[in-house]
Design a protein around this motif. Structure first.
Motif, PDB file in Angstrom:
ATOM      1  N   UNK A 144      -6.725  -3.395   7.081  1.00 51.45           N
ATOM      2  CA  UNK A 144      -7.646  -3.778   8.197  1.00 51.45           C
ATOM      3  C   UNK A 144      -6.989  -3.718   9.486  1.00 51.45           C
ATOM      4  N   UNK A 145      -5.662  -3.501   9.410  1.00 55.48           N
ATOM      5  CA  UNK A 145      -5.140  -3.505  10.861  1.00 55.48           C
ATOM      6  C   UNK A 145      -4.458  -2.246  11.173  1.00 55.48           C
ATOM      7  N   UNK A 146      -3.599  -2.019  12.452  1.00 48.87           N
ATOM      8  CA  UNK A 146      -2.713  -0.970  12.723  1.00 48.87           C
ATOM      9  C   UNK A 146      -1.434  -1.009  11.768  1.00 48.87           C
ATOM     10  N   UNK A 194       1.091  -4.644   9.815  1.00 50.59           N
ATOM     11  CA  UNK A 194       0.664  -4.854   8.387  1.00 50.59           C
ATOM     12  C   UNK A 194       1.170  -6.045   7.740  1.00 50.59           C
ATOM     13  N   UNK A 195       2.291  -6.251   7.997  1.00 51.73           N
ATOM     14  CA  UNK A 195       3.098  -7.351   7.528  1.00 51.73           C
ATOM     15  C   UNK A 195       2.380  -8.733   8.021  1.00 51.73           C
ATOM     16  N   UNK A 196       2.204  -8.724   9.242  1.00 52.83           N
ATOM     17  CA  UNK A 196       1.296  -9.915   9.918  1.00 52.83           C
ATOM     18  C   UNK A 196       0.245 -10.043   9.416  1.00 52.83           C
ATOM     19  N   UNK A 197      -0.435  -9.303   8.975  1.00 54.82           N
ATOM     20  CA  UNK A 197      -1.992  -9.205   8.300  1.00 54.82           C
ATOM     21  C   UNK A 197      -1.860  -9.998   7.096  1.00 54.82           C
ATOM     22  N   UNK A 198      -0.592  -9.279   6.195  1.00 59.76           N
ATOM     23  CA  UNK A 198      -0.443  -9.993   4.721  1.00 59.76           C
ATOM     24  C   UNK A 198      -0.135 -11.551   5.057  1.00 59.76           C
ATOM     25  N   UNK A 199       0.791 -11.457   5.812  1.00 57.16           N
ATOM     26  CA  UNK A 199       1.385 -13.206   6.074  1.00 57.16           C
ATOM     27  C   UNK A 199      -0.054 -13.990   6.545  1.00 57.16           C
ATOM     28  N   UNK A 200      -1.024 -13.638   7.370  1.00 52.82           N
ATOM     29  CA  UNK A 200      -2.169 -14.272   7.768  1.00 52.82           C
ATOM     30  C   UNK A 200      -2.984 -14.560   6.276  1.00 52.82           C
TER      31      UNK A 200
END
Length: 402
Positions: free
Chosen positions: A119-121, A125-131
């Motif tokens: 879903x993200x740049x 990616x790791x930040x999106x997984x963390x979210x």
């Protein structure tokens, strides 16, 4: 961050709540069904085993449908399992309900990690997984304490009914907010299975087992450690676990942020610091203030490694990451089971309630060694390509000269 991540986080919140809330409700469940506490403990063991075996099973079954539809089906399974647990007329039926709900756990986080990353740049990616995993960590701060309070005050069946309702909210959120993202064309089950031939994927999963196992070696026995060693009252264990949960939330978000900048250094720092803090816990456990601070640090450092480990698996299983991602979620639960067993062994051997901390420190140190080994192997694999690339200009100059 896209709103779709909120829907995934809500689903993760419900799953995290149902996984851990049972631990605080075992006496009530055991009393209602007329079984012993150890027998009621099968509700915890059965769930963990369901996650381990359900993660690959449900992911394989979902290879024929889009990832969004599979996430919706998994939330439906989660809702059904919790409703069955809430209405179960006998202990065996409740155990079945727990196992049904657990089958959704690993595949949801595995597929959800892939969707969140897509879903993200690339640099987020790791930040999106963390979210997405924030839902799981917040469950330990809010969902589990509230669920335990409701279960003890009104009845444990109400707690599981509320958890099922959370599943409905998560399902609706996924249906409304997550875009329809079909499986990549040309990816078959054999491609997904081929990821397990990659040594780096296996090393990342081994890091997951040992690293997170280090956390649960200590936390599994936190109640007797804090009451018998630190001198806390029995009722204090709840807020100590809230501190652990707050640490998890902060560590998870920081791990996601810094893993996008420097993944392997983030693993070195989090796993190395975790090993040190767990070793020190054998000393700080004798002081109330220091033990409370240490518990929060264990939660923070333990979950700071989750986004980078999950992203490491996705990166190394590139092209067919879904099954590997789901199996890595099962690896977290394998680490929980392994560390709890080892911690129980050292206590039974008469080494004291702080002995599991040494077990945890050793496991975390083992994960750090594997991270160093993984990076070394990666550098060695990249070395030939560097030589070839470097020699290309000289070869081209020679061709021009002739």
């Amino acid at each position: 961050m896209p709103l779709a991540l909120l829907a995934l986080a809500i689903g993760a919140f419900g799953i995290g709540t149902t996984e851990f809330v049972i631990m605080g409700l075992l006496p009530e469940v055991a009393g209602d069904y007329g079984v012993s506490i150890p027998t009621a403990g099968y509700l915890v063991t059965g769930y963990a085993l369901g996650v381990m075996f359900g993660a690959p099973l449900m992911t394989v079954l979902g290879t024929k449908v889009s990832r969004k539809r599979m996430l919706m089906l998994l939330m439906g399974l989660f809702i059904a399992g919790n409703l069955l647990s809430a209405l179960a007329p006998a202990f065996a039926v409740m155990l079945i309900g727990r196992i049904v709900a657990s089958l959704a756990h690993g595949a949801f986080f595995g597929i959800g990690s892939v969707v969140a990353a897509d879903l993200v740049a690339p640099d987020k990616k790791a930040g999106a997984i963390a979210m997405m995993f924030t839902g799981l960590t917040v469950a330990n701060v809010v969902g589990v304490p509230l669920g335990t309070l409701v279960g003890q005050s009104v009845g444990w069946r109400v707690t599981f009914g509320i958890v099922a309702a959370l599943g409905v909210v998560g399902l609706l959120g996924i249906a409304r907010l997550v875009p329809d993202m079909p499986k990549p064309e040309g990816v078959r089950l054999r491609h997904e299975l081929a990821a397990f031939k990659n040594v780096q994927v296996l090393l990342a999963m081994a890091m997951t087992v040992l690293g997170f196992g280090g956390v649960f070696a200590a936390i599994t026995y936190i109640a007797p450690m804090m009451t018998h060693v630190a001198g806390f009252a029995d009722g204090s264990v709840t807020w100590l676990l809230v501190l652990f949960g707050l640490g998890m939330v902060g560590g998870n978000l920081l791990g996601g942020k810094f893993a996008d900048r420097a993944l392997m250094p983030m693993l070195y720092v989090s796993l190395g610091a975790l090993a040190v803090v767990l070793a020190l816990f054998t000393l700080t456990a004798h002081d109330k203030l220091l033990s409370a601070v240490t518990i929060a640090l264990i939660g923070a450092l333990g979950f700071a490694s989750v986004p980078p480990l999950q992203k490491r698996v996705l990166d190394q299983a590139h092209g067919a990451p879904t099954l590997a991602s789901a199996v890595n979620i099962g690896a977290f639960n394998l680490g929980n089971a392994l560390s709890a067993w080892l911690g129980g062994l050292v206590i039974a051997a008469g080494l004291g309630y702080t002995a599991p901390n040494w077990v945890g420190a050793a496991l975390a140190a083992g994960a750090l060694l594997l991270a160093v080994l993984s990076a070394a192997l990666e550098r060695r694999a990249d070395a030939p390509s560097t030589v070839v690339t470097g020699s290309a200009p000289a070869e081209q100059r020679a061709a021009v000269h002739h």
